[in-house]
Design an enzyme around this catalytic site. Sequence first.
Site, PDB file in Angstrom:
ATOM      1  N   HIS A 165     -12.536   0.532  12.363  1.00  0.00           N
ATOM      2  CA  HIS A 165     -11.922  -0.735  12.781  1.00  0.00           C
ATOM      3  C   HIS A 165     -11.945  -0.773  14.317  1.00  0.00           C
ATOM      4  O   HIS A 165     -11.873   0.276  14.959  1.00  0.00           O
ATOM      5  CB  HIS A 165     -10.472  -0.732  12.273  1.00  0.00           C
ATOM      6  CG  HIS A 165      -9.753  -2.028  12.414  1.00  0.00           C
ATOM      7  ND1 HIS A 165      -9.272  -2.482  13.611  1.00  0.00           N
ATOM      8  CD2 HIS A 165      -9.412  -2.963  11.480  1.00  0.00           C
ATOM      9  CE1 HIS A 165      -8.656  -3.638  13.418  1.00  0.00           C
ATOM     10  NE2 HIS A 165      -8.733  -3.964  12.144  1.00  0.00           N
ATOM     11  N   ASP A 217      -6.886   7.221  11.020  1.00  0.00           N
ATOM     12  CA  ASP A 217      -6.365   5.859  10.950  1.00  0.00           C
ATOM     13  C   ASP A 217      -6.025   5.618   9.483  1.00  0.00           C
ATOM     14  O   ASP A 217      -6.918   5.434   8.656  1.00  0.00           O
ATOM     15  CB  ASP A 217      -7.451   4.897  11.458  1.00  0.00           C
ATOM     16  CG  ASP A 217      -7.145   3.439  11.141  1.00  0.00           C
ATOM     17  OD1 ASP A 217      -6.086   3.171  10.541  1.00  0.00           O
ATOM     18  OD2 ASP A 217      -7.974   2.581  11.490  1.00  0.00           O
ATOM     19  N   GLN A 277      -5.384   1.886   5.778  1.00  0.00           N
ATOM     20  CA  GLN A 277      -5.759   1.479   4.416  1.00  0.00           C
ATOM     21  C   GLN A 277      -5.444   2.558   3.381  1.00  0.00           C
ATOM     22  O   GLN A 277      -5.716   2.369   2.202  1.00  0.00           O
ATOM     23  CB  GLN A 277      -7.256   1.134   4.369  1.00  0.00           C
ATOM     24  CG  GLN A 277      -7.662   0.012   5.299  1.00  0.00           C
ATOM     25  CD  GLN A 277      -7.038  -1.324   4.922  1.00  0.00           C
ATOM     26  OE1 GLN A 277      -6.707  -1.570   3.761  1.00  0.00           O
ATOM     27  NE2 GLN A 277      -6.853  -2.193   5.900  1.00  0.00           N
ATOM     28  N   LYS A 333       0.986  -3.535   6.312  1.00  0.00           N
ATOM     29  CA  LYS A 333      -0.012  -3.295   5.266  1.00  0.00           C
ATOM     30  C   LYS A 333       0.564  -2.394   4.177  1.00  0.00           C
ATOM     31  O   LYS A 333      -0.058  -2.215   3.132  1.00  0.00           O
ATOM     32  CB  LYS A 333      -1.253  -2.627   5.863  1.00  0.00           C
ATOM     33  CG  LYS A 333      -2.034  -3.504   6.843  1.00  0.00           C
ATOM     34  CD  LYS A 333      -3.315  -2.816   7.230  1.00  0.00           C
ATOM     35  CE  LYS A 333      -3.892  -3.288   8.545  1.00  0.00           C
ATOM     36  NZ  LYS A 333      -4.389  -4.668   8.551  1.00  0.00           N
ATOM     37  N   CYS A 393     -13.058  -6.893  11.718  1.00  0.00           N
ATOM     38  CA  CYS A 393     -12.823  -6.082  12.929  1.00  0.00           C
ATOM     39  C   CYS A 393     -13.632  -4.798  12.869  1.00  0.00           C
ATOM     40  O   CYS A 393     -13.152  -3.732  13.269  1.00  0.00           O
ATOM     41  CB  CYS A 393     -11.340  -5.785  13.123  1.00  0.00           C
ATOM     42  SG  CYS A 393     -10.373  -7.249  13.379  1.00  0.00           S
TER      43      CYS A 393
END
Lengths: 406, 142
Positions: free
Chosen positions: A121, A198, A201, A224, A364
């Site tokens: 991202h 990261d 997700q 999220k 992104c």
Amino acid sequence: MSFDVAAVRRQFPILSQIIDGQPVHYLDNGASAQTPDAVLDAVRTYETTGRANVLRGVHRLAERATEAYENARVEVATFLGVDPLEVVFTGGCTAAINLVAYAYGSLLKAGDRILLSELEHHSNIVPWQLLRSRAGVELDMVPVTIDGRIDLEMLPRLITPRTRLISLAHVSNVTGALLDVRHVVALAKTVGAKVMLDGAQYAPHGPADLGSLGIDFYAFAGHKAYGPNGVGVLWARAELLEAMPPFHGGGSMIGRVTLAETTWAPPPRRFEAGTPPIGPAIGLGAACAWMRGLDWAGAHAHEMALVQRLMDGLQKIDGTQILGPASLQNRYPVVSFMLDGVHPHDVAQTLDSFGVAVRAGHHCAQPLMDRFDLDGTTRVSMAPYNDNSDIDALLTGVRHAARTLR
Amino acid sequence: MNDNEQLYQERIVALAKAKTGAGKLTSPTRTARRDNPLCGDRVTIDVRLDDDGRIAEIAHQVRGCLLCQASAAALSSVAVGRDKAGVAELRHDAERAIGREAGDPHEPFTAFAPVRAYKSRHECVLLPIEALQDAVAGASEG
């Protein structure tokens, strides 16, 4: 006992809405997930019974606010399997990565190398490019395989003795590919590089046991992960936080301030300058507690059954192609696809008219789009509250787009 | 009829499929490219200008959605013979069609009236026109 999706759905008031006569088929969870009653209640309780600033006041409301805020830190830490003092509340996942790029980055020297991948991202690319401009570090990029995974076979060739940090997506926000973290950590250890994930997700799909992964930094976003907007989390090993200088200066992050000089508070406060996002952090704590209460074995099996239903359905529509792993192995419920002859935005707009919310575009992740020479994809991202009717409505919409727009 | 059919009406779809002006010019006087960073759409416009700074030939390459393609095609069908001021008129037509300016648009921009209600898609219609404006900017001085 099978996973009771109806019981989960009932906890999310937004999902029972009817808009223009249609139910809400929310499949844009990768952009922002919905929020259960447990989170809404926690935020409302704070706002109506304990709203005050944290840390500074001695009055009862301030005490309540501080206790709720620190309890939220404990909830997040429990969810991640780490020590609460290693949990920093930030403004979001992007803010958490920027914090590391600035504060940990300030410990790096010109010529040090940071390893990223082509599928990151922008929030895991641009902060490092900014650091490169500031500090002269070098960036290396791991390529992506044809099925949308970070190509770990290339890692040994890209890791050098100057590699200080490897920062990768735990789960791709475009392809849904799950990273083999242990493999990355094992290679990182050979040169003493730190590993950051990261987790934007990954975190929405169940508790993580970060301690056992052997990583050094972890970032994720509250909104999220069924929490409020405006809050995120950085987890880092205590010794790293201790070594890092502050990112932002202001109230709360100080030891002692004189006009001549200032000393820093210990972590995590050192990295929480000013008034933090108190209500959102309390909400995120409630979201983590809510997630811990969910049957994740059942939820994950349910999510992956939806992925299978989606992939089977798409395959029956002429001219569809999936960008990402074709099997359910080591993938999460994020599925990107292209419909030949129809732009992703037109697919998404068509789906909206069927009450189906998805994301279309570059997500992104423009370097990944460049890698596959794509304008963009249509992305379906699922959560435990999604059900077969969501997937079926989506497939109906895609068939309609295929019929009318090409 | 669902909302989608209101947006993707036959005229817009027909404009996009007609691909009027799609391609490249072999020796353009000017080329301009516009990107929409939010969605990744990209439009490249080639123009060949005559001695008076009027568009003699136009071609466009669109990597974008159906609305963007339809707009580029619409534009190409009425651009020849126009100078900078004439292109500015087309901009007004497009803005009128999507309800951002008062007044009635000229053809073929009436086709874009359904986009009026979809604010997030306005830029899809305007992007090719912005690229064309860039391409002819300063043309009269040149």
